[in-house]
Design an enzyme around this catalytic site. Structure first.
Site, PDB file in Angstrom:
ATOM      1  N   ASP A 120       0.813  -1.218   0.000  1.00  0.00           N
ATOM      2  CA  ASP A 120       0.000   0.000   0.000  1.00  0.00           C
ATOM      3  C   ASP A 120       0.846   1.267   0.000  1.00  0.00           C
ATOM      4  OD1 ASP A 120      -2.037  -1.829   0.338  1.00  0.00           O
ATOM      5  OD2 ASP A 120      -2.935  -0.819   2.066  1.00  0.00           O
ATOM      6  N   ASP A 121       0.178   2.360  -0.373  1.00  0.00           N
ATOM      7  CA  ASP A 121       0.642   3.746  -0.193  1.00  0.00           C
ATOM      8  C   ASP A 121       1.660   4.218  -1.218  1.00  0.00           C
ATOM      9  OD1 ASP A 121      -1.029   3.753   1.955  1.00  0.00           O
ATOM     10  OD2 ASP A 121       0.525   3.867   3.492  1.00  0.00           O
ATOM     11  N   HIS A 170      -6.093   2.973  -3.792  1.00  0.00           N
ATOM     12  CA  HIS A 170      -6.013   3.193  -2.343  1.00  0.00           C
ATOM     13  C   HIS A 170      -6.475   4.603  -2.003  1.00  0.00           C
ATOM     14  CE1 HIS A 170      -5.018   1.873   1.588  1.00  0.00           C
ATOM     15  NE2 HIS A 170      -3.897   2.560   1.744  1.00  0.00           N
ATOM     16  N   HIS A 174      -6.050   9.189   1.119  1.00  0.00           N
ATOM     17  CA  HIS A 174      -5.831   8.262   2.232  1.00  0.00           C
ATOM     18  C   HIS A 174      -6.642   8.688   3.464  1.00  0.00           C
ATOM     19  CE1 HIS A 174      -3.676   5.483   4.960  1.00  0.00           C
ATOM     20  NE2 HIS A 174      -3.360   4.827   3.845  1.00  0.00           N
ATOM     21  N   TYR A 211      -6.885   2.201   6.104  1.00  0.00           N
ATOM     22  CA  TYR A 211      -7.109   1.703   7.462  1.00  0.00           C
ATOM     23  C   TYR A 211      -8.160   0.592   7.512  1.00  0.00           C
ATOM     24  CZ  TYR A 211      -5.320   6.478   7.867  1.00  0.00           C
ATOM     25  OH  TYR A 211      -4.603   7.643   7.686  1.00  0.00           O
ATOM     26  N   HIS A 274       3.748  -2.305   2.949  1.00  0.00           N
ATOM     27  CA  HIS A 274       3.809  -0.959   2.377  1.00  0.00           C
ATOM     28  C   HIS A 274       5.133  -0.743   1.646  1.00  0.00           C
ATOM     29  CE1 HIS A 274       0.906  -0.648   5.706  1.00  0.00           C
ATOM     30  NE2 HIS A 274       0.349   0.335   5.022  1.00  0.00           N
TER      31      HIS A 274
END
Length: 378
Positions: A120-121, A170, A174, A211, A274
């Site tokens: 992710d991210d 995603h 965020h 989350y 991540h």
């Protein structure tokens, strides 16, 4: 082979070789400057929202959900950095972060013997190091991308896509999705989808709520827009190694080792990692070999047998292959009866292009090829 046929082949080889060299020189002179990831840097036609901001939707995006059956769940109040807080024990809207409730279309694990590897991210400055390692391990993964990061690092996005990784959403900023309005949720998903499509030509089907913050209102909006939620059932907590003082990197390795040892009992899984920090990328590199030894590590789409993108039910997209005119080597190869070879990598068939045929360059090797055709001794 008659003399006339042999002469025709020689002429074809000569002309094709000349054309190939000329085209190569021309293309080299006019090609865009390469990016840090090894290709031309993609450019954007759209004007995108500010990085990190909660965006507003285009009217046509709201029209998509105008007649959809959107769950009338309340917007949850956020408690600062701790996110939304629930009270009581009732969960009428299937809030995953509150009770671990899964919706009927949510994806959160893989079948027995399979492991969905997800990051992710990204993309970030640290992503190419992870891409390099995945290439070395011949491993495909699912990357959940933040919209603003796609705009910031389009060349990394393109590299991941061209390598056959599965790209997913995603959100743009965020944010906790259950704290946003319907309009904001639409914008978070659609702006990120559009950014990825501008770079790759494909629209992701999968999204991961930041989350894991999802309830039936978020699900119904996402479903109306054509997206499927992906959660996880194994969390590395790797982000804490960079953000939480006292968190030890060895804890990540220990968890992954335990998951690998449980392959006979837990069946399968989807892990959350991540590519956000140098430390998280380093951890990902350390733990992947152990998971590969215990499971068939794959993408979310592959382990659930679902298409990765909206276009043509595509499960994975082959790397780009040049559509240039046939080269001299291809002509010789076809004349000699050689067949091209397809490469099967992680259930994706890639056209291997020029590298899959007999290759002869100009000069002596071309003469040798012609001599072979003519059955002459050189």
């Amino acid at each position: 082979m008659t003399l006339l046929t042999k002469l025709f082949v020689i002429a074809t080889v000569t002309l094709s070789s000349t054309y190939a060299q000329s085209s190569s020189a021309s293309a080299s002179a006019s090609a865009p400057a390469p990016s840090a990831s090894g290709g031309p840097t993609p450019t954007f036609k759209e004007t995108y929202p500010a990085d990190g901001s909660v965006p507003t939707p285009k009217p046509e995006w709201m029209a998509i959900i105008a007649n959809a059956n959107i769950t009338n769940a309340p917007i949850v109040k956020s408690s600062g950095t701790n996110g939304p807080q629930q009270s009581g024990s009732d969960d009428p809207y299937c809030d995953w972060t509150f009770t671990g409730c899964h919706g009927p279309t949510d994806i959160w694990t893989c079948p027995k013997g399979q492991w969905g590897i997800t990051y992710d991210d990204g993309p970030t400055d640290f992503s190419p190091k992870l891409y390099d390692f995945l290439d070395q391990r011949n491993q495909k993964a699912t990357f959940f991308l933040i919209g603003g990061q796609v705009i910031k690092f389009p060349q990394h996005t393109k590299r991941a896509f061209d390598a056959g990784h599965e790209l997913a959403i995603h959100t743009w900023s965020h944010s906790y999705l259950t704290t946003l309005t319907n309009e904001q949720i639409v914008a978070e998903l659609k702006w990120t989808e559009l950014a990825i499509k501008e770079v790759t030509g494909y629209s992701p089907r999968f999204f991961r709520p930041p989350y894991g913050d999802i309830d039936d209102r978020v699900r119904s909006i996402a479903t109306a827009l054509g997206f499927t939620a992906v959660i996880w059932d194994h969390d590395t907590d790797d982000w804490m190694v960079a953000e939480s003082q006292g968190f030890q990197a060895s804890w990540i390795d220990g968890n992954a080792t335990e998951w690998a040892a449980q392959n006979a009992t837990i069946g399968g899984g989807i892990s959350l990692e991540h590519d956000l920090y140098q430390q998280t990328v380093d951890a990902a590199i350390r733990i992947l070999p152990g998971l590969q030894a215990a499971y068939k590590v794959t993408t979310v789409g592959a382990c659930t047998n679902q298409p990765s993108y909206k276009e043509a039910n595509t499960t994975a997209v082959p790397s780009a292959v040049s559509s240039a005119a046939p080269s001299a080597s291809a002509v010789i190869s076809n004349a000699a009866g050689a067949s091209a070879t397809a490469i099967d990598a992680d259930n994706v068939t890639h056209n291997s292009g020029a590298s899959s045929v007999l290759t002869f360059g100009a000069g002596a090797t071309t003469v040798l090829a012609i001599a072979s055709i003519l059955s002459l001794t050189v």
